[in-house]
Write an enzyme that holds these catalytic residues in place. Structure first.
Site, PDB file in Angstrom:
ATOM      1  CB  CYS A  33      64.982  -6.565   0.195  1.00 32.36           C
ATOM      2  SG  CYS A  33      64.107  -5.264   1.089  1.00 32.36           S
ATOM      3  CB  THR A  75      58.431  -4.554   6.931  1.00 23.82           C
ATOM      4  OG1 THR A  75      59.157  -3.350   6.656  1.00 23.82           O
ATOM      5  CG2 THR A  75      57.477  -4.855   5.798  1.00 23.82           C
ATOM      6  CG  HIS A  77      61.939  -1.094   0.133  1.00 22.39           C
ATOM      7  ND1 HIS A  77      61.247  -0.015  -0.359  1.00 22.39           N
ATOM      8  CD2 HIS A  77      61.039  -1.820   0.851  1.00 22.39           C
ATOM      9  CE1 HIS A  77      59.996  -0.062   0.066  1.00 22.39           C
ATOM     10  NE2 HIS A  77      59.845  -1.147   0.793  1.00 22.39           N
ATOM     11  CB  SER A 130      59.125  -8.866   8.298  1.00 21.30           C
ATOM     12  OG  SER A 130      60.229  -8.610   7.480  1.00 21.30           O
ATOM     13  N   GLY A 131      59.521 -11.581   6.265  1.00 13.85           N
ATOM     14  CA  GLY A 131      60.580 -12.458   5.779  1.00 13.85           C
ATOM     15  C   GLY A 131      61.950 -11.837   5.947  1.00 13.85           C
ATOM     16  CG  ASN A 177      56.572  -2.253   3.542  1.00 15.08           C
ATOM     17  OD1 ASN A 177      56.652  -1.832   4.687  1.00 15.08           O
ATOM     18  ND2 ASN A 177      57.609  -2.762   2.890  1.00 15.08           N
ATOM     19  CG  ASN A 178      52.547   2.509   6.373  1.00 19.07           C
ATOM     20  OD1 ASN A 178      52.029   3.541   6.756  1.00 19.07           O
ATOM     21  ND2 ASN A 178      51.859   1.611   5.673  1.00 19.07           N
ATOM     22  CB  SER A 179      59.030   0.430   3.765  1.00 19.46           C
ATOM     23  OG  SER A 179      60.339  -0.073   3.918  1.00 19.46           O
TER      24      SER A 179
END
Length: 531
Positions: free
Chosen positions: A221, A450, A223, A100-101, A379-381
């Site tokens: 980001c 992530t 989100h 993940s960045g 992405n299951n964030s």
């Protein structure tokens, strides 16, 4: 080549060198070779790319065969994850690593913790890939070393059946080295910068690169608010740059994951270049929020476009960014996905604001009308409040079905007051089956989280600190950590072994024979964990 065949080959090679090589053991060389199967990052990238392509083909035939990963911010975390997977499931198949960045920025930058805005050093990303694979290769060496010890013990005991069984396990050894999907953000610059960084990431071992369609120097980001997208041709240049990097380095099977942030991005930095009505630039511009302009009312510095014979002024912010029309995000996502797949991407990624199978599927269905085998990474964030989202989904479904929901306050469904309710139970079941359901309904090939190990590190440290520095004292560590490690057979309870002390002892014996001063003797306290 089997273990015994490798020993035979080494015996011939060493014998040909004559007396000067008599101190070299063919079996020791064979063991060291097996423990170091992957010589370079490119060896890893080529191997894992083939694994990932095979998994993609298997998913096309059967959507229940989706793949998964957890984001890891350190090589040790990735290593322990893969050791745990092998322990619990007997195989690593279908399980990857996600880099993940966000976590690189927050945890691995020399500047200290940073927001997910591509401000961290470019080199920190390939450095983490290399670190992860160093730890995964060490996991291979450690497990094989334990098998070699079993083999030696069986020989000493004269147990031929056990010898054969252990040799079979050695011959069929499954590596901890699995595919990494690595986040290259928006490319850290123009297409040339993207290409140069991609090469470093591939050389470190990455077989799959994920790139997003945000403006590189405005990246946020997925989100957070304030996301700004680029015209399609700009993004396609970076997809091509990734492909060229893969091809130059001989990783023909390299995987490109094209992420679109258009669902939450309402701004663009550029008006796309268009040659004729209906081309990709014109389609991008068609989503701009514009006012029709009277030619007599054109102001100083106005930027104007024409559409269907009308003169239009795109709405421009003081930041010099242009607005898209509200409510166009899903349409823009669909166009982004189709265009990316038509220009060399292998997987698509739609960044959403909530985990809702039908929302994802509503866009994927439209993409698959054009490209039937379109597949997603999703992405299951941890940025989603999964409990609240799914309880609200169940609440809404029940209400639509005419069921009585008067006992529930929709805005307060996160409350523990509802934990024992039927509504909470149904929501939890939907969460449990989310990946399976989304793979089937929305063709999600790869499910990832992530930032999970960021959160687990914080949670476990909080629990330990609360107990150890409180009334429990040392019992806080023993009962909360060590006792659980022993009973759950966590590999790193023997932390000396995990750090490579047994491998070091093996090498000392290879190099010095009976003169080797080894660490793993009778007085090694690690022996307390043998039971």
């Amino acid at each position: 080549m089997t273990y015994q065949q490798t020993i035979g080959t080494m015996s011939e090679t060493i014998a040909a060198k004559g007396a000067a090589w008599e101190g070299i053991s063919p079996e020791a060389v064979a063991r060291m070779r097996l423990q170091n199967r992957f010589q370079t990052g490119l060896d890893i990238a080529r191997h894992t790319a083939k694994v990932m392509r095979q998994d993609m083909a298997a998913f096309d035939a059967d959507p229940s065969r989706y793949t998964q990963s957890l984001g890891c911010w350190h090589g040790f975390i990735a290593q322990q994850k893969m050791i745990a997977i092998k322990k619990h499931f007997g195989t690593t198949k279908g399980r990857y690593i996600y880099l993940s960045g966000w976590m690189v920025a927050a945890m691995r930058s020399e500047f200290g913790p940073l927001p997910d805005q591509s401000m961290h050093e470019k080199t920190s990303v390939p450095a983490l890939i290399e670190e992860i694979y160093t730890f995964l290769r060490q996991a291979d060496a450690r497990e094989l070393g334990l098998l070699f010890r079993e083999l030696d013990a069986a020989r000493e005991a004269g147990d031929l059946a056990k010898q054969k069984e252990v040799q079979t396990r050695i011959d069929n050894f499954e590596t901890h080295v699995v595919p990494i999907i690595a986040d290259i953000d928006a490319g850290f610059g123009n297409a040339e910068a993207t290409y140069l960084l991609a090469k470093k990431m591939i050389e470190a071992g990455a077989c799959a690169l994920q790139i997003e369609n945000q403006v590189s120097d405005e990246k946020q980001c997925g989100h957070q608010d304030g996301k700004v997208t680029v015209p399609h041709e700009d993004f396609v240049q970076k997809i091509r740059a990734l492909r060229y990097a893969f091809m130059e380095l001989g990783v023909e099977d390299g995987v490109i994951v094209a992420r679109t942030d258009s669902l939450g991005a309402g701004l663009t930095k550029q008006i796309a270049y268009s040659k004729e009505p209906g081309d990709i630039g014109d389609q991008y511009n068609s989503f701009l929020d514009c006012d029709e302009v009277d030619p007599a009312q054109i102001g100083n510095g106005d930027v104007l476009i024409t559409r269907n014979g009308k003169l239009l002024r795109p709405k421009r912010l003081p930041s010099n960014l242009y607005q898209f029309r509200p409510g166009t995000g899903a349409d823009r996502c669909v166009l982004d996905c189709i265009n990316a797949l038509n220009n060399g991407a292998d997987l698509i990624w739609i960044e959403t604001e909530k985990p809702h199978v039908e929302q994802i599927a509503s866009m994927v269905d439209r993409v698959r009308e054009v490209i039937p085998n379109a597949k997603l990474a999703y992405n299951n964030s941890p940025s989603f409040n999964w409990t609240l989202n799914f309880r609200q989904q169940v609440f809404d479904a029940w209400k639509e079905q005419g069921r009585d929901v008067s006992a529930f306050d929709r805005a307060r469904l996160m409350s523990a007051d509802y934990d024992a309710s039927d509504l909470a139970a149904e929501a939890d079941e939907r969460i449990r089956t989310f990946q399976r359901d989304a793979a089937r309904r929305a063709n999600i090939f790869h499910h990832l989280i992530t930032l999970p190990t960021y959160h687990t590190a914080a949670l476990s440290t909080d629990n330990l600190a609360k107990e150890y520095f409180g009334e429990q004292g040392m019992l806080g560590y023993v009962a909360g950590v060590q006792r659980k490690e022993i009973r759950q057979a966590i590999a790193c309870v023997k932390h000396q072994n995990m750090a490579g002390s047994d491998i070091g002892d093996d090498h000392k014996e290879y190099f010095a024979g009976d003169a080797a001063l080894k660490a793993g003797g009778a007085h090694n306290t690690m022996n307390q964990f043998a039971a």
